[in-house]
Design an enzyme around this catalytic site. Structure first.
Site, PDB file in Angstrom:
ATOM      1  N   CYS A   1      17.612  45.792  64.208  1.00 52.21           N
ATOM      2  CA  CYS A   1      18.498  46.761  64.889  1.00 52.21           C
ATOM      3  C   CYS A   1      17.733  47.771  65.730  1.00 52.21           C
ATOM      4  O   CYS A   1      18.335  48.681  66.311  1.00 52.21           O
ATOM      5  CB  CYS A   1      19.358  47.493  63.866  1.00 52.21           C
ATOM      6  SG  CYS A   1      20.567  46.416  63.071  1.00 52.21           S
ATOM      7  N   PHE A   2      16.423  47.687  65.789  1.00 56.21           N
ATOM      8  CA  PHE A   2      15.605  48.488  66.715  1.00 56.21           C
ATOM      9  C   PHE A   2      15.831  49.997  66.559  1.00 56.21           C
ATOM     10  O   PHE A   2      15.827  50.737  67.563  1.00 56.21           O
ATOM     11  CB  PHE A   2      15.858  48.068  68.173  1.00 56.21           C
ATOM     12  CG  PHE A   2      16.101  46.603  68.341  1.00 56.21           C
ATOM     13  CD1 PHE A   2      15.115  45.690  67.990  1.00 56.21           C
ATOM     14  CD2 PHE A   2      17.310  46.119  68.798  1.00 56.21           C
ATOM     15  CE1 PHE A   2      15.334  44.318  68.111  1.00 56.21           C
ATOM     16  CE2 PHE A   2      17.550  44.766  68.918  1.00 56.21           C
ATOM     17  CZ  PHE A   2      16.557  43.858  68.571  1.00 56.21           C
ATOM     18  N   CYS A   3      16.036  50.465  65.352  1.00 57.53           N
ATOM     19  CA  CYS A   3      16.286  51.912  65.111  1.00 57.53           C
ATOM     20  C   CYS A   3      17.463  52.416  65.930  1.00 57.53           C
ATOM     21  O   CYS A   3      17.472  53.580  66.373  1.00 57.53           O
ATOM     22  CB  CYS A   3      15.051  52.756  65.426  1.00 57.53           C
ATOM     23  SG  CYS A   3      13.661  52.401  64.386  1.00 57.53           S
ATOM     24  N   ALA A   4      18.440  51.554  66.146  1.00 60.14           N
ATOM     25  CA  ALA A   4      19.655  51.981  66.851  1.00 60.14           C
ATOM     26  C   ALA A   4      20.826  51.242  66.216  1.00 60.14           C
ATOM     27  O   ALA A   4      21.561  50.502  66.870  1.00 60.14           O
ATOM     28  CB  ALA A   4      19.547  51.670  68.342  1.00 60.14           C
TER      29      ALA A   4
ATOM     30  N   HIS B   1      17.755  56.218  66.691  1.00 56.01           N
ATOM     31  CA  HIS B   1      17.977  57.155  65.577  1.00 56.01           C
ATOM     32  C   HIS B   1      17.232  58.476  65.789  1.00 56.01           C
ATOM     33  O   HIS B   1      17.669  59.522  65.303  1.00 56.01           O
ATOM     34  CB  HIS B   1      17.508  56.544  64.255  1.00 56.01           C
ATOM     35  CG  HIS B   1      18.245  55.267  63.908  1.00 56.01           C
ATOM     36  ND1 HIS B   1      17.732  54.344  63.041  1.00 56.01           N
ATOM     37  CD2 HIS B   1      19.440  54.775  64.321  1.00 56.01           C
ATOM     38  CE1 HIS B   1      18.585  53.326  62.917  1.00 56.01           C
ATOM     39  NE2 HIS B   1      19.624  53.568  63.696  1.00 56.01           N
TER      40      HIS B   1
END
Ligand code: PLP
Length: 475
Positions: free
Chosen positions: A383-386, A137
């Site tokens: 979601c690992f900032c993605a 993100h």
């Protein structure tokens, strides 16, 4: 003064891979788990690495000498200024930056660096920034605020589709001002051929930014001279992902961008002259480092870089590739476990040691909780900032995304889809992977304790257990 220099002479290095664990702080920490204690296994290096021991030493040795930089005349200020500027050179050399063409701007982290660049580039809403569908993100949202973002599609293996990239460059010919892609995915470990993308971007008169948050501690980076078509115009790194978690990262880029226009943050340190009616901005990098900088963090980052260089990033890459091959082979043996992205164990040249997976229909946060509470293994889940990338890999279409949004609006983070991610650092071992495999086999067979989910946060904890952190550390 030699005792506190950031140059390499004052501390020792191990000669072989077997000694690599000696570099890192806290590896054999015993942590409480169900039924006893276990040595903590950190498989979350993509989020943040522990510090190198000699980085911690640098911080401690420097502390008595620390003072404000640039504007003080006392010995400690002069020394701190000298070290801060030396640290800048260490970062520049690490990526092959040239003092004539490039500037190193210290800041907090990659996110801050990308936001800064997004303000400093002369972007308009009608300009196009091409990003890929696998971005964090932090390499997506800042561009959305300044320009029109178009996304490069994924290959079936989850990499960046070069044919789609070429097609987008043609479709938006003349409007693409910047290509902004990750040097390594923080979800699948995919490593795109960044210099191929750079050549194509430059052919189309665009510039290229490479988010190097996941690259810098794992592979060598060459920014290249500006007359080389394969050069990178800008890169960003974070110290906390490079064994120097002391709050400093850097934006390294072509100098000319930072002499144009006004900096986005204004104040002390950014000017050469202020009168009630005049402001003359300082030359780079000062104009882009508003306020008092994090000198300790810069010294720590420089020490970490010197250490990585001395170990050799090719040695690190070989070690992490061997671990990745081993883990991918072993993960295949766990019933119901699905690995996302590239799954072939032999394919390690274009990927790092970041592996995402799911275990049957066990929620990702539950798998992570079991690994943490029962096995002493630290991983990431979610979601690992993605989110766009993870949702694509999981096959969630637009309709599913609307359902997810509905759930979030109704405070049900427990219903968010996600994966579990393991990520290797130079200190990980096969033995640690073996423990992980034992744990995953148990989870796949349903052998684990009872957990309660907090619907609002989505996180799981052992039913009836209240954690007490008071015995670990006091501020
Ligand atoms: C690929 C990538 N880009 C950017 C970031 C943001 O880094 P930071 O949190 O240090 O700003 C991360 C962090 O995980 C990342 O993995």
């Amino acid at each position: 003064m030699t005792a506190i220099t950031v140059t390499v002479s004052s501390y020792g290095y191990a000669s072989g891979m077997s000694d690599l664990r000696d570099y890192v702080v806290g590896l054999n920490t015993q942590v409480p788990v169900y039924g006893g204690r276990r040595p903590y296994i950190n498989l979350d290096n993509a989020a943040s690495t522990p510090p190198f021991k000699n980085v911690l030493e640098a911080v401690n040795d420097f502390a008595p000498w620390y003072s404000s930089v640039h504007r003080g005349n006392g010995l400690k200020s002069r020394l701190s200024t000298e070290l801060y500027e030396e640290a800048r050179q260490v970062v520049a050399q690490f990526v092959g930056a040239s003092p004539k063409e490039h500037v190193v701007i210290f800041g907090k982290n990659t996110t801050e660096a990308i936001n800064k660049l997004s303000y400093r580039l002369p972007l308009k809403k009608t300009d196009i920034v091409l990003i890929s569908h696998l971005e964090h993100h932090s390499n997506d949202l800042p561009w959305r605020a300044q320009a029109t973002v178009k996304r490069i599609a994924l290959t079936p293996e989850g990499g960046i589709d070069q044919a789609d990239f070429t097609a987008l460059l043609n479709q938006y010919a003349g409007r693409v001002k910047l290509v902004a892609i990750s040097g390594t995915s923080n979800v699948t470990g995919h490593i795109p051929d960044i210099h191929w993308f750079a050549c194509k971007a430059h052919e189309a008169s665009a510039q290229i930014f490479v988010d190097s948050a996941q690259l810098a501690a794992h592979r060598p980076i060459r920014i290249g001279r500006l007359d080389d078509p394969a050069h990178l115009d800008y890169i960003a790194i974070s110290g906390h992902k490079m064994y120097a978690p002391f709050g400093t990262g850097a934006l390294i880029g072509r100098c000319d961008t930072f002499t144009r226009r006004e900096p986005e943050y204004r104040g002390g340190g950014t000017i050469s002259l202020v009168t009630p009616t005049i402001v003359d901005w300082a030359a780079p990098p000062d104009g882009d480092e508003a306020g008092s900088p994090n000198v300790v963090g810069a010294v720590a980052l420089a020490r970490a870089i010197k250490t990585l260089e001395r170990i050799g990033l090719s040695t690190v890459a070989r070690h992490e590739a061997a671990l990745t091959r081993y883990a991918l082979t072993k993960l295949k043996e766990v019933p119901g476990l699905v690995v996302y992205g590239e799954t072939k164990p032999s394919y390690t040249s274009n990927r790092s040691g970041v592996i995402p997976f799911t275990v049957g229909d066990v929620p990702s946060h539950l798998v992570a909780a079991i690994l943490g509470f029962e096995w002493g293994i630290g991983v990431r889940s979610g979601c690992f900032c993605a989110q766009p990338y993870v949702m694509s890999l999981l096959g969630h279409d637009r309709q599913a995304q609307h359902r997810i949004r509905y759930n979030l609006l109704h405070k049900r983070r427990d219903l968010l889809p996600g994966m579990v991610r393991i990520s290797f650092g130079l200190n990980n071992t096969r033995k640690e992977i073996d423990v992980l495999m034992q744990a995953l086999a148990a989870i796949s067979e349903g052998k684990y304790g009872e957990y309660t989910v907090d619907r609002v946060t989505g996180f799981y904890s052992p039913t009836g257990v209240t954690e007490d952190f008071s015995g670990y550390f006091k501020i």
